[in-house]
Design a protein around this motif. Structure first.
Motif, PDB file in Angstrom:
ATOM      1  N   THR A 233       0.794  -1.120  -0.160  1.00 37.34           N
ATOM      2  CA  THR A 233       0.200   0.175   0.153  1.00 37.34           C
ATOM      3  C   THR A 233       0.480   1.250   0.150  1.00 37.34           C
ATOM      4  O   THR A 233       0.585   1.347  -0.893  1.00 37.34           O
ATOM      5  CB  THR A 233      -0.686  -0.016   0.886  1.00 37.34           C
ATOM      6  N   ALA A 413      -3.368  -1.793  -8.223  1.00 34.87           N
ATOM      7  CA  ALA A 413      -3.492  -0.495  -7.015  1.00 34.87           C
ATOM      8  C   ALA A 413      -3.711   0.387  -7.665  1.00 34.87           C
ATOM      9  O   ALA A 413      -4.589   1.556  -7.232  1.00 34.87           O
ATOM     10  CB  ALA A 413      -2.874  -1.335  -5.375  1.00 34.87           C
ATOM     11  N   THR A 417      -6.417   3.131  -7.938  1.00 37.23           N
ATOM     12  CA  THR A 417      -6.383   4.285  -6.638  1.00 37.23           C
ATOM     13  C   THR A 417      -7.019   5.620  -8.485  1.00 37.23           C
ATOM     14  O   THR A 417      -8.197   6.805  -7.431  1.00 37.23           O
ATOM     15  CB  THR A 417      -5.415   5.002  -6.211  1.00 37.23           C
ATOM     16  N   GLY A 440      -6.850   4.121  -1.738  1.00 37.28           N
ATOM     17  CA  GLY A 440      -5.908   3.422  -1.760  1.00 37.28           C
ATOM     18  C   GLY A 440      -6.062   2.361  -0.671  1.00 37.28           C
ATOM     19  O   GLY A 440      -5.859   1.710  -0.079  1.00 37.28           O
ATOM     20  N   ILE A 441      -5.616   3.270   0.847  1.00 31.01           N
ATOM     21  CA  ILE A 441      -6.565   3.354   1.745  1.00 31.01           C
ATOM     22  C   ILE A 441      -7.919   1.729   1.678  1.00 31.01           C
ATOM     23  O   ILE A 441      -7.768   0.888   2.718  1.00 31.01           O
ATOM     24  CB  ILE A 441      -6.208   4.151   2.962  1.00 31.01           C
ATOM     25  N   SER A 444      -7.247  -1.937   0.347  1.00 31.07           N
ATOM     26  CA  SER A 444      -6.544  -2.260   1.054  1.00 31.07           C
ATOM     27  C   SER A 444      -7.393  -2.551   2.803  1.00 31.07           C
ATOM     28  O   SER A 444      -7.344  -4.241   2.656  1.00 31.07           O
ATOM     29  CB  SER A 444      -5.181  -1.440   1.173  1.00 31.07           C
TER      30      SER A 444
END
Length: 505
Positions: A233, A413, A417, A440-441, A444
């Motif tokens: 991440t 990823a 995003t 992104g967070i 994840s």
């Protein structure tokens, strides 16, 4: 965060609620998602097979029809990326981790564990194993991606619409797409994207963990997978910071370099002639069986029907769940290409590359399985490393594979995003970094929660559940595109109507 729309806040709230549910009551979360997945697979398997076949036929029709000459953009627009970079981006965003995860696992499983038709370990099972793997990674998968990408690129670059799923349905619903109905459609697309990408990130973390555990001999543990997700991440956040023309572009090319290195090593070290013969033979059987396999449900054979639900329906749901993300990303990098050029490239080139990859690693795995190595007894996430262990340079190939999984992980990823940021800022082609970081967070976190609640099975459950509502939106997108293409053709044939079409389009 000033640019974000209500779609951002609504979807973020749903994501937080789902994550909280998974953490507080993991067993309940797994049970509910499992029930939903089972119901959809059993009662709507026929639906998935029909619509995906429809998407492929529609793509082929557009390639050969006069509509194929229409450009995705204005007449003077030129493609932003070279063919090599364009194909690298398509491949990295669209298949990455799935190919590495299932490259050996799927053919070996179809041959030695759960063959679709023949008895395990037989010559018939061997032939079917590669053919079915080609089927799951061929033009059906890319037809799903191509539909979403084509519709978005057409309306965005040719008619100046926002890069939103809802905007593509305006030819059907008009201004209703600017109200609550349009917001609901965009929320479904964004949430399907989050779950689809989170599922793949979960597979990636599981396989990196599986590789380390196989090579170093330690027990697989959730906290290690969580650590992998945290590290990756951070890396894809750094990549997202640099933007699409740098981070994603460079990583996509790096992916192709690593994939080519691993592929060539396996070709040289593995059973080269066996791989070549199997690839050509399977390509022929894939083409011959494509119509019947596309609609095979086996309603009078419970075992075969269960297999279709567990494999084909799962893969079609996976590609549908990924299609908002991959479609939007492919659309973003495809401006200036004609519909014929776009569809030919998206359907054929990645499919052939996928076939070559699956034949190479699948045949190499089956070869050592036939020689006595118990690859079929390993978990799916360790199958590839078990195959490497039977050949020379196994450590080198395992390290390259884990690096490749990591870069695919980061690229997927990072691309996601960007797409999620775009979809929640009214289609902005350059969404704010803060928005991308939040998504992104979020993705994840969902990946970690799904692994925590039930591992790979929970990932599959969530995937099929999230894909189902978006499949109806895709059908509407197909009709909307066809309607607009017909209007454009009529407008070009009758110049007096072009002005009114332009105003309404």
């Amino acid at each position: 965060m000033k640019q974000v729309t209500s779609v951002f806040w609504i979807t973020l709230a749903i994501t937080i609620a789902a994550s909280t549910w998974g953490v507080i009551a993991p067993k309940n979360f797994e049970s509910i998602t499992g029930s939903i997945q089972s119901y959809i697979s059993v009662h709507f398997g026929w639906y998935y097979l029909l619509i995906v076949s429809l998407f492929v036929l529609f793509c082929l029709y557009l390639i050969v029809s006069p509509y194929g000459k229409i450009k995705l953009g204005k007449q003077e627009d030129k493609p932003e990326f070279s063919y090599s970079t364009w194909f690298a981006m398509l491949f990295s965003a669209g298949m990455g981790i799935g190919l590495v995860f299932y490259g050996a696992a799927s053919p070996i499983s179809h041959f030695a564990k759960t063959p679709p038709l023949a008895e395990a370990g037989t010559t018939e099972a061997l032939r079917d194993s590669l053919r079915i793997t080609f089927f799951h990674y061929g033009i059906h998968a890319w037809g799903i991606y191509a539909i979403v990408a084509l519709v978005l690129a057409y309306f965005k670059f040719r008619h100046g619409k926002p890069g939103l799923i809802s905007a593509t349905l305006e030819p059907i619903f008009g201004d209703k797409m600017k109200g609550p109905l349009g917001k609901a459609i965009d929320v479904i697309a964004v949430f399907a994207t989050i779950v689809g990408v989170a599922t793949t990130l979960g597979f990636g973390a599981a396989q990196i963990n599986g590789g380390f555990s196989y090579l170093l001999g330690y027990e697989k543990q959730f906290w290690i997978q969580l650590l992998i997700i945290v590290v990756v991440t951070g890396l894809f956040m750094l990549s997202a910071y640099t933007g699409i023309s740098k981070g994603i572009r460079y990583l996509s090319n790096a992916n192709m370099g690593l994939a080519a290195a691993l592929f060539l090593l396996m070709i040289i070290i593995g059973p080269t002639l066996y791989i070549a013969n199997s690839f050509v033979d399977t390509l022929g059987s894939y083409v011959r069986s494509l119509p019947s396999e596309s609609l095979r449900l086996a309603p009078n054979n419970d075992g075969q029907q269960q297999w279709v639900q567990n494999w084909t329906v799962f893969f079609w749901a996976w590609w549908i769940a990924w299609s908002p993300f991959v479609g939007i990303f492919i659309a973003r990098v495809s401006r200036g290409r004609t519909i014929r050029e776009f569809l030919s490239g998206v359907l054929l080139v990645p499919s052939i590359v996928s076939f070559l990859w699956m034949a190479t690693f699948g045949v190499s795995g089956i070869d050592v399985q036939q020689a006595g190595a118990a690859i079929a007894d390993l978990p799916d996430e360790q199958a590839l490393f078990g195959v490497f262990d039977q050949y020379s340079l196994s450590i080198v190939m395992s390290i390259i594979a884990m690096l490749l999984i990591g870069t695919f992980f980061i690229t997927s990823a990072d691309s996601a995003t960007f797409v999620l940021g775009m979809q929640t800022t009214n289609g902005s082609l350059n969404p704010p970094r803060t928005t991308k970081f939040v998504w992104g967070i979020a993705q994840s976190t969902i990946a970690a929660v799904l692994l925590y609640t039930g591992g790979l099975q929970a990932l599959q459950n969530a995937l099929i559940s999230a894909a189902f509502p978006f499949s109806f939106i895709m059908l509407l997108m197909v009709y909307s595109l066809y309607k607009s293409l017909r209007q454009e053709k009529l407008a070009s044939e009758q110049p007096s109507t072009s002005k009114s079409y332009s105003a309404s389009g």
